[in-house]
Write a protein that holds these residues in place. Structure first.
Motif, mmCIF file in Angstrom:
data_model
loop_
_atom_site.group_PDB
_atom_site.id
_atom_site.type_symbol
_atom_site.label_atom_id
_atom_site.label_comp_id
_atom_site.label_asym_id
_atom_site.label_seq_id
_atom_site.Cartn_x
_atom_site.Cartn_y
_atom_site.Cartn_z
ATOM 1 N N GLN A 175 1.229 -1.082 -0.277
ATOM 2 C CA GLN A 175 -0.243 -0.149 -0.332
ATOM 3 C C GLN A 175 1.035 0.678 0.302
ATOM 4 O O GLN A 175 1.297 1.416 1.480
ATOM 5 N N ALA A 180 -4.522 -5.366 -7.153
ATOM 6 C CA ALA A 180 -5.783 -4.337 -7.158
ATOM 7 C C ALA A 180 -6.034 -3.578 -7.726
ATOM 8 O O ALA A 180 -5.312 -3.075 -8.818
ATOM 9 N N PRO A 189 -3.504 0.512 -3.069
ATOM 10 C CA PRO A 189 -4.530 1.035 -2.024
ATOM 11 C C PRO A 189 -3.991 1.957 -0.879
ATOM 12 O O PRO A 189 -3.459 2.572 -1.760
ATOM 13 N N ALA A 206 -8.744 5.850 3.589
ATOM 14 C CA ALA A 206 -9.689 4.858 3.045
ATOM 15 C C ALA A 206 -10.948 4.898 3.830
ATOM 16 O O ALA A 206 -12.535 4.837 3.431
ATOM 17 N N TYR A 266 -13.985 0.927 -2.236
ATOM 18 C CA TYR A 266 -14.168 0.619 -1.016
ATOM 19 C C TYR A 266 -15.295 -0.086 0.027
ATOM 20 O O TYR A 266 -16.165 0.955 -0.641
ATOM 21 N N GLN A 274 -10.972 -2.906 -0.609
ATOM 22 C CA GLN A 274 -10.952 -2.418 -1.526
ATOM 23 C C GLN A 274 -11.267 -3.508 -2.889
ATOM 24 O O GLN A 274 -11.221 -4.479 -3.294
#
Length: 717
Positions: A83, A174, A178, A184, A207, A277
């Motif tokens: 991330q 993803a 992220p 988030a 999300y 996510q």
């Protein structure tokens, strides 16, 4: 975008490496450069299970490439997708479009540890450059981390094994990098009453939050329990959690506080939750602790979170006044635009009865029975839900998209019948729209039911106080108020049926009645159009497409039903198949998710939120709160005549007031809490809050410019 030349890239990197070690001139230029470990100081934190936190301190005039970071796991460790925050985007002459970091960067690297693993071994590779003279790039640098695993780290696959979920989902890749957990999943909390909170999770697009993986507690207290009232979410089949409920975009959760607060003015609220996510990674369990100020019970207006007032109580003038108001409200309800299309059915049936007193009385009694039965069922439902701790507002059934769609189809079918497309016979005497179009007792009864269903979006004068009384009164009194509403709605037809002098004033039957019946079909079609418009606001274009398909199939079924009279059984079988086919798009419509909850900005209008209302009140700003819904006909009438006029907007500017609007078209627990706070049975609800604080003033459900001007003028003093 210019393609990268591999040869030029390799050459540049080789020159960058050589620049640190060869040539007196280059050595002299590079003498001021920092060693790579000082230019990019890496630190690691493995104290949290299932995630490795990394931090780079980047020296002045240096930067790191986001796309040149690589992570390699040691034995017994499986890494998820790192991330990384977004970097500064620009076009590099050799590398093309890149993102770079300056000053510092925090990253999170999820992982899963195999059973028996005790060490977290990860190789971290990165590369950066010096951006002022001498402008050179370091070769890729690798640092090997060897850290003890925290005791709670595990690779289990049970409910607590979120690390495994994180790593496996992350491996799929993803759709985008992220975000850090704090970005988030944003969490806010505000007190809406001394014993009630409102928690809001806000998430970027893509999300979602798990409902069943969320726990709330009040640390540092004894005997207090937080009881969330979760709104309806999206059902989701999760590979690891199974069938669960999730929330996208934003979710408001009213929370009750059970237990003795003991005069407490501050409360610590701890939330443990997990989210993911969409199509990407799942975050480890997050824990947030928020401090919430609680208002005093006797001065809850100071918070301003829900308007800050206890709101008007149910009328204290007694049951007799509530019954009189209900009777008057039911009478006026006959003139509301939402009821008039259904009354056109009764107008035709009364005219068809001619001068026969017996037929007129039969029409009146069976129609009244349908009205009274429907109000009785509605009253029992509200009393039962209230006893169970739930709330059902006036017109709340139109918050259900499937109900709206079915009503639209019923109105459409009634219109087709009145237009002469189909004539229902005895075989269909107990079903669907045919009941409303028949002249017999079943048709009269069903027309009364339909009148009550479509009347609920309207709130006639006098009804507001009567319904407020019913929603707070004992069971017997509440049911009496609802039945009296039914008496008021049915009273005009009772009078025509039982007063011969009134019946004699009706026109004599004739051929003109068929033309009148066909003309009255068009209000039915317009009602179906209005319901489709409501559905569009609730579920968007996909739902409208499914509704139109259902209407076409319904029209085909009714058309073929008329053509197949006296025909072979096979023809009737086709009618049945078409009728079943009509249900299929309605089934899929019931599962269409709501559109994005992001409110559309409207000039001069502030979307309602308890937090924003509290800010405005604390700033000494008068506020006009309008709780409305697309299916509320009274709301739309007030907007057209008062709230959407230049006079109202000039009044807002003159008084310095803010116009705040809440939309209850769909289920919204935040707005439901506001309505409950002011003992309002539904929408519309208008509350004006004065600039100096204190209680808000509830306005009548039917507005005039004079009423609004007086309230805002007083609030601005």
């Amino acid at each position: 975008m210019r393609l990268i030349n591999p040869g030029r890239l390799v050459a540049r990197l080789l020159l960058a490496a050589l620049s640190l070690s060869v040539g007196p001139a280059m050595a002299q230029d590079a003498s001021s450069l920092l060693p790579v470990t000082e230019a990019y100081k890496l630190s690691a934190d493995a104290s949290q299970p299932d995630v490795l936190k990394l931090h780079w301190d980047i020296a002045q005039d240096y930067y790191l490439y986001r796309g040149r970071m690589k992570f390699t796991a040691g034995d017994g460790i499986t890494l998820g997708t790192a991330q990384l925050p977004d970097g500064d985007k620009h076009h590099d002459e050799y590398l093309g479009d890149v993102e770079t970091y300056h000053h510092g960067i925090d990253a999170r690297l999820p992982y899963t540890a195999a059973a028996g693993a005790t060490r977290l071994q990860v190789a971290v590779q990165f590369q950066g450059c010096h951006e002022v003279d001498p402008k050179i790039c370091y070769p890729p640098h690798t640092e090997k981390l060897d850290l003890p695993l925290p005791a709670a780290a595990t690779g289990g696959t049970g409910p607590a094994g979120f690390g495994a979920t994180f790593g496996k989902l992350g491996a799929t890749g993803a759709p985008g990098t992220p975000l850090p957990p704090e970005q988030a999943f944003r969490l806010e909390a505000v007190a809406t009453a001394p014993d009630r909170l409102l928690l809001r999770w806000s998430m970027p697009h893509g999300y979602y939050l798990y409902r069943d993986k969320t726990e709330l507690s009040a640390p540092g207290t004894t005997g207090l329990k937080l009881q969330p009232a979760w709104p309806a979410g999206t059902h989701h089949q999760d590979d690891y959690q199974g069938e669960t409920v999730i929330y996208y975009d934003e979710v408001d959760v009213p929370v009750g506080i059970a237990g003795d607060l003991g005069g407490r003015h501050q409360l610590s609220v701890q939330a443990r939750f997990q989210g993911c996510q969409d199509g990407g990674i799942c975050y480890p369990v997050m824990t947030r602790t928020l401090q919430v100020s609680l208002p005093a019970a006797q001065a809850s207006a100071a918070t301003g979170a829900t308007g800050g007032d206890t709101g008007p109580a149910a009328p204290h003038d007694g049951l007799l006044l509530a019954l009189l108001l209900a009777l008057g409200g039911g009478l006026v309800l006959n003139l509301m635009p939402c009821v008039l299309p259904v009354l056109s059915i009764k107008a035709v049936s009364l005219l068809e009865s001619g001068e026969s007193p017996a037929r007129a009385r039969r029409h009146a009694l069976t129609y009244t029975a349908g009205v009274m039965s429907s109000f009785a069922v509605l009253g029992v439902a509200i009393v039962g839900l209230r006893a169970a701790g739930h709330a059902l507002g006036w017109g709340a059934q139109l918050q259900q998209p499937l109900v709206v769609a079915v009503l639209a189809c019923v109105m459409f079918a009634v219109g087709l019948s009145m237009s002469g497309v189909v004539q229902f016979g005895a075989s269909l005497g107990n079903t669907g729209a045919g009941l409303a179009s028949r002249s017999g007792p079943a048709g009269d009864f069903f027309t009364g039911v339909l009148a009550v269903v479509v009347a609920s979006p309207c709130t006639a004068p006098f009804m507001g106080s009567a319904l407020a009384y019913a929603f707070a009164a004992p069971v017997a009194a509440a049911l009496a108020v609802f039945l009296m509403l039914g008496v008021g709605l049915a009273l005009p037809f009772l009078l025509v049926g039982f007063v011969p002098s009134l019946a004699r004033r009706l026109p004599r039957p004739g051929r003109w009645m068929e033309t009148l019946k066909q003309v009255l079909a068009f209000p039915m079609y317009l009602t179906a159009v209005w319901l489709a418009w409501v559905l569009a606001h609730q579920r968007g274009a996909d739902a409208i497409g499914l509704l139109l398909v259902a209407m076409v199939l319904l029209a085909m079924a009714l058309w073929w039903f008329e053509r197949s009279r006296g025909g072979r059984p096979a023809s009737r079988l086709l009618v049945l198949l078409l009728a079943v086919a009509t249900v299929v798009p309605l089934y899929y419509l019931a599962h269409v998710p709501p559109p994005s909850a992001t409110p559309v900005a409207t000039e001069g209008v502030v979307a309602y939120s308890p937090t924003k209302l509290a800010e405005l009140r604390n700033a000494g700003t008068p506020v006009f709160v309008d709780m409305t819904a697309d299916w509320c006909v009274t709301c739309k009438a007030n907007e057209h005549t008062v709230l959407d006029t230049d006079r109202f907007h000039d009044l807002l500017q003159r008084t310095g007031a803010v116009y705040m609007k809440g939309d209850w078209t769909d289920v919204n627990p935040t707005i439901a809490a506001f309505l409950q706070r002011y003992h309002s049975p539904g929408v519309p609800l208008y509350v004006v809050f004065p600039k100096g604080g204190g209680e808000g003033k509830v306005l009548p459900t039917v507005l005039t410019s004079g009423i609004v001007e007086q309230a805002l003028t007083e609030a601005s003093r």
